[in-house]
Design a protein around this motif. Sequence first.
Motif, PDB file in Angstrom:
ATOM      1  N   GLN A 176      -7.011  -6.856  -3.009  1.00 23.68           N
ATOM      2  CA  GLN A 176      -7.876  -7.302  -4.098  1.00 23.68           C
ATOM      3  C   GLN A 176      -7.809  -6.284  -5.243  1.00 23.68           C
ATOM      4  N   PRO A 177      -7.892  -6.730  -6.512  1.00 16.66           N
ATOM      5  CA  PRO A 177      -7.887  -5.768  -7.619  1.00 16.66           C
ATOM      6  C   PRO A 177      -8.930  -4.667  -7.409  1.00 16.66           C
ATOM      7  N   GLY A 178      -8.468  -3.420  -7.581  1.00 13.53           N
ATOM      8  CA  GLY A 178      -9.351  -2.272  -7.423  1.00 13.53           C
ATOM      9  C   GLY A 178      -9.553  -1.835  -5.984  1.00 13.53           C
ATOM     10  N   GLU A 179      -8.903  -2.539  -5.014  1.00 12.93           N
ATOM     11  CA  GLU A 179      -9.130  -2.219  -3.610  1.00 12.93           C
ATOM     12  C   GLU A 179      -7.861  -1.794  -2.874  1.00 12.93           C
ATOM     13  N   ARG A 180      -6.828  -1.376  -3.612  1.00 16.59           N
ATOM     14  CA  ARG A 180      -5.609  -0.920  -2.944  1.00 16.59           C
ATOM     15  C   ARG A 180      -5.910   0.232  -2.004  1.00 16.59           C
ATOM     16  N   GLY A 181      -6.869   1.076  -2.345  1.00 10.73           N
ATOM     17  CA  GLY A 181      -7.213   2.231  -1.527  1.00 10.73           C
ATOM     18  C   GLY A 181      -7.819   1.877  -0.180  1.00 10.73           C
ATOM     19  N   LEU A 182      -8.229   0.612   0.009  1.00 11.89           N
ATOM     20  CA  LEU A 182      -8.781   0.202   1.298  1.00 11.89           C
ATOM     21  C   LEU A 182      -7.687  -0.025   2.339  1.00 11.89           C
ATOM     22  N   TRP A 183      -6.444  -0.057   1.891  1.00 15.24           N
ATOM     23  CA  TRP A 183      -5.338  -0.393   2.776  1.00 15.24           C
ATOM     24  C   TRP A 183      -4.412   0.807   2.963  1.00 15.24           C
ATOM     25  N   THR A 184      -3.998   1.057   4.201  1.00 16.69           N
ATOM     26  CA  THR A 184      -3.021   2.110   4.459  1.00 16.69           C
ATOM     27  C   THR A 184      -1.657   1.643   3.975  1.00 16.69           C
ATOM     28  N   ASP A 185      -0.805   2.602   3.636  1.00 13.71           N
ATOM     29  CA  ASP A 185       0.525   2.256   3.130  1.00 13.71           C
ATOM     30  C   ASP A 185       1.319   1.418   4.129  1.00 13.71           C
ATOM     31  N   GLU A 186       1.078   1.600   5.418  1.00 11.97           N
ATOM     32  CA  GLU A 186       1.901   0.922   6.416  1.00 11.97           C
ATOM     33  C   GLU A 186       1.698  -0.592   6.432  1.00 11.97           C
ATOM     34  N   VAL A 187       0.572  -1.086   5.933  1.00 18.15           N
ATOM     35  CA  VAL A 187       0.354  -2.539   5.961  1.00 18.15           C
ATOM     36  C   VAL A 187       0.647  -3.200   4.622  1.00 18.15           C
ATOM     37  N   VAL A 188       1.024  -2.422   3.620  1.00 20.79           N
ATOM     38  CA  VAL A 188       1.390  -2.983   2.318  1.00 20.79           C
ATOM     39  C   VAL A 188       2.910  -3.099   2.253  1.00 20.79           C
ATOM     40  N   LEU A 189       3.394  -4.262   1.851  1.00 21.87           N
ATOM     41  CA  LEU A 189       4.833  -4.496   1.790  1.00 21.87           C
ATOM     42  C   LEU A 189       5.468  -3.530   0.794  1.00 21.87           C
ATOM     43  N   ASP A 190       6.541  -2.898   1.250  1.00 26.42           N
ATOM     44  CA  ASP A 190       7.195  -1.840   0.473  1.00 26.42           C
ATOM     45  C   ASP A 190       8.635  -2.223   0.179  1.00 26.42           C
ATOM     46  N   ARG A 191       9.071  -1.888  -1.031  1.00 23.36           N
ATOM     47  CA  ARG A 191      10.480  -2.048  -1.371  1.00 23.36           C
ATOM     48  C   ARG A 191      10.905  -0.827  -2.184  1.00 23.36           C
ATOM     49  N   ASP A 192      11.869  -0.081  -1.660  1.00 21.89           N
ATOM     50  CA  ASP A 192      12.388   1.121  -2.326  1.00 21.89           C
ATOM     51  C   ASP A 192      11.275   2.112  -2.658  1.00 21.89           C
ATOM     52  N   GLY A 193      10.325   2.235  -1.711  1.00 26.64           N
ATOM     53  CA  GLY A 193       9.270   3.225  -1.869  1.00 26.64           C
ATOM     54  C   GLY A 193       8.121   2.805  -2.761  1.00 26.64           C
ATOM     55  N   ALA A 194       8.099   1.557  -3.200  1.00 20.72           N
ATOM     56  CA  ALA A 194       7.027   1.086  -4.075  1.00 20.72           C
ATOM     57  C   ALA A 194       6.409  -0.183  -3.502  1.00 20.72           C
ATOM     58  N   ASP A 195       5.121  -0.383  -3.770  1.00 22.68           N
ATOM     59  CA  ASP A 195       4.442  -1.604  -3.340  1.00 22.68           C
ATOM     60  C   ASP A 195       5.109  -2.819  -3.972  1.00 22.68           C
ATOM     61  N   VAL A 196       5.212  -3.900  -3.204  1.00 25.28           N
ATOM     62  CA  VAL A 196       5.660  -5.176  -3.758  1.00 25.28           C
ATOM     63  C   VAL A 196       4.439  -5.857  -4.371  1.00 25.28           C
ATOM     64  N   ILE A 197       4.519  -6.135  -5.666  1.00 26.09           N
ATOM     65  CA  ILE A 197       3.375  -6.612  -6.447  1.00 26.09           C
ATOM     66  C   ILE A 197       3.519  -8.099  -6.751  1.00 26.09           C
ATOM     67  N   ASP A 198       2.404  -8.789  -6.759  1.00 26.54           N
ATOM     68  CA  ASP A 198       2.385 -10.179  -7.204  1.00 26.54           C
ATOM     69  C   ASP A 198       2.674 -10.192  -8.703  1.00 26.54           C
ATOM     70  N   PRO A 199       3.744 -10.862  -9.140  1.00 26.90           N
ATOM     71  CA  PRO A 199       4.100 -10.825 -10.568  1.00 26.90           C
ATOM     72  C   PRO A 199       3.038 -11.418 -11.479  1.00 26.90           C
ATOM     73  N   ASP A 200       2.213 -12.330 -10.959  1.00 28.73           N
ATOM     74  CA  ASP A 200       1.156 -12.921 -11.777  1.00 28.73           C
ATOM     75  C   ASP A 200      -0.135 -12.114 -11.755  1.00 28.73           C
ATOM     76  N   TRP A 201      -0.249 -11.202 -10.791  1.00 29.17           N
ATOM     77  CA  TRP A 201      -1.443 -10.377 -10.654  1.00 29.17           C
ATOM     78  C   TRP A 201      -0.988  -8.937 -10.403  1.00 29.17           C
ATOM     79  N   PRO A 202      -0.693  -8.191 -11.455  1.00 21.43           N
ATOM     80  CA  PRO A 202      -0.086  -6.863 -11.301  1.00 21.43           C
ATOM     81  C   PRO A 202      -0.952  -5.825 -10.609  1.00 21.43           C
ATOM     82  N   ASP A 203      -2.224  -6.147 -10.346  1.00 22.73           N
ATOM     83  CA  ASP A 203      -3.071  -5.218  -9.594  1.00 22.73           C
ATOM     84  C   ASP A 203      -3.294  -5.711  -8.167  1.00 22.73           C
TER      85      ASP A 203
END
Length: 275
Positions: free
Chosen positions: A85-112
């Motif tokens: 959710q916007p403003g809540e990235r810190g609630l999630w550990t890096d291991e459960v967020v989809l990663d590509r080349d060391g960066a979070d994979v972001i929804d193109p329509d919702w950049p946060d």
Amino acid sequence: MIHRVGSRIALGALALAVLFASGCSAPDAPDPRAVVLPPAGSPPDYQLGGAYEPDPAVGIVARDRTSDPAAGRYSICYVNGFQTQPGERGLWTDEVVLDRDGADVIDPDWPDEALLDTSTPAQRARIAESVAPWIEGCAERGYDAVEFDNLDSYTRSGGAMSLDDNLALASTLVDLAHAHGLAAGQKNAAEATERLHADAGFDFAVVEECLAYDECGAYTAVYGAKVIAIEYTDALPRPFAELCADPDAPASLVLRDRDLTLPGDAAHVFEVCRR
């Protein structure tokens, strides 16, 4: 194959196991058929941008999980179950967020909003463990139902996740909702409606712009009158009065401004079909 644990019974056990693991209290699991479904054809309001007193005509109100339900109305609790959710990235550990080349994979329509990684049973269990207290909180606040957003996140994953992956997580989240006496609402994902109902167990649908994209039939064919539709002022295919008169329009239909602003804001729009 869908990555499920054999049967609905096994999935129910998994859901309750997630509850115990997350420290949530284990409710008496009701028969999912006993949950209260949205009143068919009742005018809705979509208040994710902030809670306010509903119009007297409104019988269904959706609000964010951080808000209290609308007193005296059928209340749906919004949970972003497949992205941060916007403003809540810190609630999630890096291991459960989809990663590509060391960066979070972001929804193109919702950049946060970053995509949660549903690709393995272990990842799905971690996600469900985090979402379980939110579902319990919705029930404790007095909501009647919960809607899980971004069921289609796999389509933005570049092939890293599949529909089957998201269906597997959705099945667990639906079981968690039912275990707390909440109906479970499919959010968008028209192309997967039949499987989301039959395989994941969703009870109704909350859909955005199905008239604008000519998708309403995909939902009503499965859920009948239990489809709550939101159209937005900046993408109306024709005047709202004409949409209300369209025989293909869901019976529960509301027109809102794109940002879902509060009354008093210059951009605020709210209109229901006065049938």
